[in-house]
Design a protein around this motif. Structure first.
Motif, short mmCIF file in Angstrom:
data_model
loop_
_atom_site.label_atom_id
_atom_site.label_comp_id
_atom_site.label_asym_id
_atom_site.label_seq_id
_atom_site.Cartn_x
_atom_site.Cartn_y
_atom_site.Cartn_z
N LEU A 34 63.27 41.78 39.48
CA LEU A 34 62.30 42.76 38.98
C LEU A 34 61.47 42.17 37.83
N PHE A 35 62.13 41.47 36.92
CA PHE A 35 61.42 40.82 35.83
C PHE A 35 60.46 39.75 36.37
N LEU A 36 60.89 39.01 37.37
CA LEU A 36 60.03 37.99 37.98
C LEU A 36 58.79 38.63 38.59
N VAL A 37 58.95 39.75 39.26
CA VAL A 37 57.80 40.44 39.86
C VAL A 37 56.84 40.92 38.76
N LEU A 38 57.38 41.42 37.66
CA LEU A 38 56.53 41.84 36.55
C LEU A 38 55.76 40.66 35.95
N VAL A 39 56.42 39.54 35.78
CA VAL A 39 55.76 38.34 35.23
C VAL A 39 54.66 37.87 36.16
N VAL A 40 54.96 37.79 37.44
CA VAL A 40 53.96 37.32 38.41
C VAL A 40 52.79 38.30 38.47
N GLY A 41 53.08 39.59 38.49
CA GLY A 41 52.01 40.58 38.54
C GLY A 41 51.12 40.54 37.31
N ALA A 42 51.72 40.40 36.14
CA ALA A 42 50.93 40.34 34.91
C ALA A 42 50.05 39.11 34.88
N ASN A 43 50.55 38.00 35.35
CA ASN A 43 49.75 36.78 35.34
C ASN A 43 48.64 36.82 36.38
N PHE A 44 48.90 37.44 37.52
CA PHE A 44 47.82 37.61 38.50
C PHE A 44 46.75 38.56 37.95
N ALA A 45 47.17 39.59 37.22
CA ALA A 45 46.20 40.50 36.62
C ALA A 45 45.34 39.76 35.60
N THR A 46 45.94 38.84 34.85
CA THR A 46 45.18 38.04 33.89
C THR A 46 44.21 37.13 34.63
N LEU A 47 44.66 36.52 35.71
CA LEU A 47 43.78 35.62 36.47
C LEU A 47 42.61 36.37 37.08
N LEU A 48 42.84 37.60 37.50
CA LEU A 48 41.78 38.39 38.13
C LEU A 48 40.97 39.19 37.11
N HIS A 49 41.25 38.99 35.81
CA HIS A 49 40.55 39.67 34.72
C HIS A 49 40.69 41.19 34.80
N ILE A 50 41.83 41.67 35.27
CA ILE A 50 42.08 43.10 35.33
C ILE A 50 42.53 43.60 33.95
N THR A 51 43.26 42.76 33.22
CA THR A 51 43.72 43.12 31.88
C THR A 51 43.12 42.16 30.86
N LYS A 52 43.19 42.54 29.60
CA LYS A 52 42.75 41.65 28.53
C LYS A 52 43.80 40.56 28.35
N PRO A 53 43.39 39.37 27.95
CA PRO A 53 44.38 38.32 27.68
C PRO A 53 45.24 38.68 26.46
N PRO A 54 46.36 38.01 26.29
CA PRO A 54 47.21 38.29 25.13
C PRO A 54 46.43 38.12 23.82
N VAL A 55 46.90 38.78 22.78
CA VAL A 55 46.20 38.81 21.50
C VAL A 55 46.01 37.40 20.95
N MET A 56 47.01 36.57 21.09
CA MET A 56 46.92 35.20 20.58
C MET A 56 45.76 34.45 21.23
#
Length: 75
Positions: free
Chosen positions: A40-62
């Motif tokens: 489940l954690f792996l799916v969350l990590v992969v999904g979040a990174n795909f969202a970042t790649l597709l510019h669906i979410t803002k990148p991390p604050v750093m």
């Protein structure tokens, strides 16, 4: 920003490569819960990174601060 997301996806794939043969050999209920949570954690990590790649979410604050610094230095 994009290269960090790609590197995180590669790391997740690398960890899955080593974990996949061990997952079917889980015998106890505790082992099944652990591997279920891990997947489940792996799916969350992969999904979040795909969202970042597709510019669906803002990148991390750093990473946002780095973009701001580059913009102020270039202007």
């Amino acid at each position: 920003m994009r290269q960090y997301a790609i590197l995180r996806l590669l790391l997740a794939g690398f960890l899955l490569y080593f974990a996949w043969p061990v997952i079917p050999s889980a015998a106890s209920q505790l082992e099944l819960v652990f591997w279920g949570g891990w997947l489940l954690f792996l799916v969350l990590v992969v999904g979040a990174n795909f969202a970042t790649l597709l510019h669906i979410t803002k990148p991390p604050v750093m990473e946002q601060e780095r973009v701001r610094r580059r913009q102020t230095l270039n202007h």
